[in-house]
Design a protein around this motif. Structure first.
Motif: not given
Length: 448
Positions: A119-124, A130-132
């Motif tokens: 969740x932390x990385x997605x938040x970055x 952006x959306x990975x």
């Protein structure tokens, strides 16, 4: 279904008897509690001790000083993610499972829990607009039941009554040998509402691969977490084992979890890796550059055990470096042939034994750092990358040392998690070093 009241009504209407409250630990093992659905509906907090979340794979504990909650083994709270509710089709009673996040008593997510790290990385990414997007491919072996670890694993008997011994990559007949297991996998996946893209026979004897459709990283990590359990249960129902060990058998290829990665603009859905004219973008180059710059340090997340590095040897379908190439399966980073809207980077380093939350977090963090820092990739490799110098760590301890020295990656993942994870992996390595192997007795007993 995200509303607790609506969920309670659904559980009662469908006569669900039990609810499994589960969350993944560092190894990707589901930890939690099983309770009657009537208790779950009351929405009372569920607690688990802190120590459960940093057990080693052998059940031991690292020596960690000054880690909050370690000395007292304080309770952590499980917070249900109601959207993850799935059936448990192999259970004797009508049951569902719900994946939970881990938080402290005030409701703050525990930064070391695998779902929190992802969740932390997605938040970055979201902070950049952006959306990975990811799509994992899960390889695994079916094996004859093995109740004595001193004996090597063997493929199970197929429906022909024979045991597979040689490579039958992409063979439909080889898939049919284990059609009973595959039928159970399909049935269980349908019951869980999980979509399979394809199932294929891989290069090893009784080695299969399940491909998942691309989507949100957290949702796909949840799916891999569920699929691993689903596949093991399907195999057990058919009298065999399913293993996700990276290298379960000598003279056979290892098992990977290749991760296809792309990034879209969150507001428009446009692929950030392609320009409006359809050419590779700067972001595409920099994402690859970041993978080359940081995946060595992230390798202990993608190859998390001593056995993992037996897979990463040249010439047996696994990479040894972080070269990149278009449609080049010998490189660690492959760019599949695709239209501009689907331009993506495939990470071929990740092993099937990796925790999907941590592996996806690590590879996405590396790409994000590359895009933010503008890291340029090396030149594309169009030849056999197995013939080029090794770049990946040779073993787990080397990988952990590189992880500990990489502050940008540790910051992206969270320093609290990074310190704890490194300690767990060092402890596992020390436990492994206490074991004397058959190779040592064979070659050293009377010769040195």
């Amino acid at each position: 279904m995200t509303d607790p009241v609506e969920l309670g009504a659904w559980l009662r209407n469908h006569a669900v008897e039990e609810v499994e409250c589960v969350t993944p630990d560092f190894a990707g093992i589901g930890r939690g509690k099983v309770m009657p659905s009537s208790k779950f509906i009351r929405d009372n907090p569920t607690f688990l001790p802190t120590s459960l979340f940093f057990l080693t794979i052998t059940g031991g504990y690292p020596d960690i000083a000054n880690f909050t909650g370690y000395d007292t083994d304080a309770d952590l709270m499980l917070k249900p993610d109601y959207g993850t509710m799935r059936a448990v089709p192999w259970a004797n009673d009508r049951s569902v499972q719900v994946i939970h996040d881990v938080s402290d008593r005030e409701g703050n997510l525990a930064d070391f829990a695998p779902r929190s790290v992802l969740r932390r990385v997605i938040g970055q990414y979201e902070a950049q607009g952006w959306q990975p997007i990811v799509a994992p491919e899960i390889e695994f072996y079916l094996t004859k039941p093995n109740t004595d670890p001193d004996y090597p694993l063997e493929p199970p008997l197929g429906r022909s009554g024979r045991r597979a011994q040689k490579s039958q990559a992409y063979s439909i007949s080889a898939v049919d040998e284990y059609d009973t297991v595959i039928e159970h996998i399909y049935d269980y996946a349908e019951a869980l509402g999980l979509e399979i893209d394809t199932i294929i026979q891989e290069a090893g004897a009784a080695q299969l691969e399940v491909n998942l459709r691309h989507g949100d990283p957290l949702e796909l990590a949840d799916q891999v977490f569920l699929f691993k359990r689903l596949i093991r249960e399907a195999a057990l129902r058919c009298g065999c084992y399913a293993t996700f060990m990276a290298k379960p058998m000598e003279e056979q290829p290892g098992s990977a979890m290749h991760i296809h990665q792309s990034v879209v603009v969150k507001a428009t859905g446009e692929n950030l890796f392609s320009t409006p004219e359809g050419a590779p973008s700067d972001a595409f180059r920099h994402f690859i550059g970041g993978q080359q710059a940081y995946l060595k340090a992230a390798c202990c997340l993608m190859a998390p055990y001593v056995n993992s590095y037996r897979r990463l040897v040249p010439g047996i379908t696994a990479p040894i470096n972080l070269d990149w190439g278009r449609d080049n399966r010998t490189t660690g980073l492959r760019v599949p042939i695709s239209p501009p809207a689907a331009r993506r980077v495939e990470n071929r380093v990740v092993g099937a034994d990796a925790n999907p939350y941590l592996a996806i977090a690590g590879t996405l963090a590396a790409g994000l750092l590359g895009m933010i820092q503008g890291v340029e990739p090396r030149d594309e490799v169009r030849s056999d990358s197995y013939e080029r110098p090794r770049e990946l760590p040779y073993g787990l301890l080397d990988a952990v040392e590189q992880f500990k020295r990489c502050d940008p990656l540790r910051d992206a993942l969270g320093k609290g998690f990074s310190d704890l994870y490194a300690a767990v992996k060092e402890h596992e390595y020390e436990e492994f070093m206490r074991v004397i192997s058959p190779w040592e007795r064979e070659h050293l007993l009377l010769n040195v």
